[in-house]
Design a protein around this motif. Structure first.
Motif, PDB file in Angstrom:
ATOM      1  N   THR A 134      39.318  46.127  34.871  1.00  0.00           N
ATOM      2  CA  THR A 134      40.585  45.598  34.381  1.00  0.00           C
ATOM      3  C   THR A 134      41.545  46.729  34.046  1.00  0.00           C
ATOM      4  O   THR A 134      41.164  47.902  33.974  1.00  0.00           O
ATOM      5  N   ILE A 146      42.917  38.466  32.016  1.00  0.00           N
ATOM      6  CA  ILE A 146      41.559  38.517  31.472  1.00  0.00           C
ATOM      7  C   ILE A 146      41.562  37.793  30.125  1.00  0.00           C
ATOM      8  O   ILE A 146      42.213  38.236  29.169  1.00  0.00           O
ATOM      9  N   ILE A 157      38.823  34.563  34.106  1.00  0.00           N
ATOM     10  CA  ILE A 157      40.039  35.144  34.657  1.00  0.00           C
ATOM     11  C   ILE A 157      40.929  33.996  35.117  1.00  0.00           C
ATOM     12  O   ILE A 157      40.486  33.115  35.851  1.00  0.00           O
ATOM     13  N   GLU A 172      46.194  42.346  29.671  1.00  0.00           N
ATOM     14  CA  GLU A 172      45.033  42.859  30.394  1.00  0.00           C
ATOM     15  C   GLU A 172      44.859  42.028  31.664  1.00  0.00           C
ATOM     16  O   GLU A 172      44.760  40.800  31.601  1.00  0.00           O
ATOM     17  N   ASN A 174      43.374  41.451  35.878  1.00  0.00           N
ATOM     18  CA  ASN A 174      42.276  41.623  36.828  1.00  0.00           C
ATOM     19  C   ASN A 174      42.685  42.566  37.951  1.00  0.00           C
ATOM     20  O   ASN A 174      43.779  42.459  38.513  1.00  0.00           O
ATOM     21  N   SER A 175      41.800  43.480  38.310  1.00  0.00           N
ATOM     22  CA  SER A 175      42.066  44.416  39.404  1.00  0.00           C
ATOM     23  C   SER A 175      41.608  43.874  40.749  1.00  0.00           C
ATOM     24  O   SER A 175      41.897  44.486  41.786  1.00  0.00           O
ATOM     25  N   ALA A 219      33.310  44.008  31.306  1.00  0.00           N
ATOM     26  CA  ALA A 219      34.568  44.539  31.836  1.00  0.00           C
ATOM     27  C   ALA A 219      34.637  46.031  31.575  1.00  0.00           C
ATOM     28  O   ALA A 219      34.156  46.523  30.557  1.00  0.00           O
TER      29      ALA A 219
END
Length: 479
Positions: A134, A146, A157, A172, A174-175, A219
């Protein structure tokens, strides 16, 4: 948990906003495709197998993989029905995956290898069913949020389009990069449904399903949020390029490279530059270029797949697939084409072009010459305007110029031809036969002067008046 690792890279989308016939993941970013950067980062985790999910323009992506990463396995996703569906396709195609499965998007080229390695290590040491990478960003618009519980554990998510007002306030994000336990991933993928705004199977839902089944979800927050940036159009691609440029240049300067103007210096991620190299403004170093210690490059120079020796100088010039020896000098305005090789202390000066040419130690072509398919011996001198006529319209032929030879200005050497060691070629000659060592080759018409030609043929002109003054003759009034 097994220490075995595999990786799945999602690269099936075309990227329509790129407005290109080329799939998005194949667009170039400082020496590698977007996908190539991701593959390099993934490789750092030591995966036993690397599976790339392809779809749109699959043939192009497969061809690229064959070139840059032949060890990967391409799996075809016929219809793009979401990230969850893409991973399903990969898991079904390779049903024996076990241990840790890294899942990454193929358009996140700024991801550092050490970050992905940390994600895998944290995941395995924690015994998580899933661990997500994240980032905390200033503007999370459009990104998955997140959602954590009061103790800070990851709950789920939520995609931006499906989030409520409170969830959209979360910074924050999510990648789209994860580590999963293979068995649990396979189990939860089978429970996915498309009850969302897009009607797709979201991989993000796997985390919530796993947590509801009693499994731990973790995470890892990346320190530098730019690592997880992707791109959807060419403007965003340019932004990624600038970030990577700054990263590469900063790392090189900290390693001992001097850059007078980092903002105008563009160096591919694949280039090697040794300490004590001086780089002037406007330099581009591309591909497999390598520059040794003490060399000076630029200003306004582009080198592609070129090797530069220690203490060499390259000024306002272009070189492609060339080798420049120690202490050699190139430029300004020289063009070294493929297979040009300059030995130690050789010199190629202003407006000199070389191609498939070997310039020996200390040899020099200071200006206005073309040396194609040629070998030039040590300490030879190539005068201004010299041409090796290497092409007969069908075939290329080679010119051999010996050690210490001297080629006079404005001469044409018609290949195949050999100029021996220590031989001279008179200025203005067209040489079609070999010149033996130590001989003088002369191939030009004998000079003749026609007396008083100007007075007879150009009377009354500026030239005529000047000639009369030089001879002390009286000019005719009104002439």
């Amino acid at each position: 948990m097994s220490s075995e690792r595999s990786a799945i890279i999602l690269a099936a989308g075309l990227g329509t906003r790129m407005k290109s016939s080329q799939p998005k993941v194949l667009h170039e970013l400082l020496g590698r495709s977007l996908l190539g950067h991701v593959l390099r980062a993934v490789k750092s985790t030591g995966p036993g197998r690397q599976i790339v999910v392809v779809g749109a323009a699959a043939d192009q992506v497969r061809a690229h993989l064959d070139e840059v990463a032949p060890e990967t396995e391409a799996v075809f996703q016929d219809k793009q029905l979401g990230t969850g569906h893409a991973v399903q396709v990969a898991m079904e195609a390779v049903p024996d995956l076990a241990g840790t499965v890294i899942v990454a998007a193929g358009d996140t080229p700024l991801l550092r290898p050490e970050t992905l390695a940390e994600l895998a290590e944290v995941h395995e040491k924690s015994g998580n069913a899933a661990t997500v990478l994240t980032a905390v960003v200033a503007d999370p618009t459009g990104l998955g949020r997140i959602v954590r519980d009061a103790e800070g554990s990851v709950l789920r998510i939520v995609e931006h389009r499906d989030a409520d007002a409170g969830e959209r306030a979360i910074r924050e994000v999510n990648s789209a990069i994860y580590a999963f336990d293979a068995g649990l991933l396979r189990e939860q993928l089978g429970k996915l449904n498309s009850a969302n705004d897009q009607g797709e199977l979201y991989l993000t839902d796997v985390l919530e399903l796993a947590r509801e089944a009693g499994h731990a979800i973790g995470a890892v927050v990346v320190e530098d949020p730019t690592e997880v940036l992707g791109c959807n159009d060419r403007a965003q691609l340019a932004g990624l390029r600038r970030i990577l440029q700054t990263r590469i240049n900063s790392e090189l300067m900290r390693s001992g490279v001097t850059m007078e103007d980092p903002e105008t210096t563009w160096i591919d991620a694949t280039v090697k530059v040794a300490p004590d190299v001086l780089i002037h403004p406007g330099v581009q170093l591309k591909g497999a270029t390598a520059v040794d210690s003490g060399a000076e490059i630029g200003p306004d120079t582009t080198l592609t797949d070129t090797i530069v020796g220690a203490r060499a100088e390259v000024v306002r010039s272009h070189a492609d697939q060339a080798t420049i020896g120690e202490g050699a000098h190139v430029g300004p305005f020289a063009h070294l084409r493929p297979a040009s090789k300059l030995a130690e202390k050789a010199k190629v000066g202003a407006f000199v072009e070389t191609k498939n040419a070997e310039i020996g130690p200390g040899a020099k072509a200071n200006h206005l010459a073309y040396l194609g398919d040629a070998t030039v011996g040590a300490d030879a001198n190539i005068g201004c305007g010299v041409i090796t006529a290497n092409y007969d319209g069908v075939h290329k032929h080679r010119t051999e110029i010996g050690e210490g030879a001297f080629i006079g200005c404005d001469s044409v050497l018609v290949a195949p031809v050999s100029i021996g060691d220590g031989a001279y070629v008179a200025a203005g000659s067209t040489i079609v036969k070999d010149v033996e060592p130590g001989d003088l080759g002369v191939a030009r018409a004998r000079q003749a002067s026609l007396e008083d030609w100007v007075a007879k043929k150009r009377p009354g002109t500026v030239s005529d008046r000047a000639a009369k003054r030089a001879k002390g003759e009286t000019e005719v009034s009104g002439a």
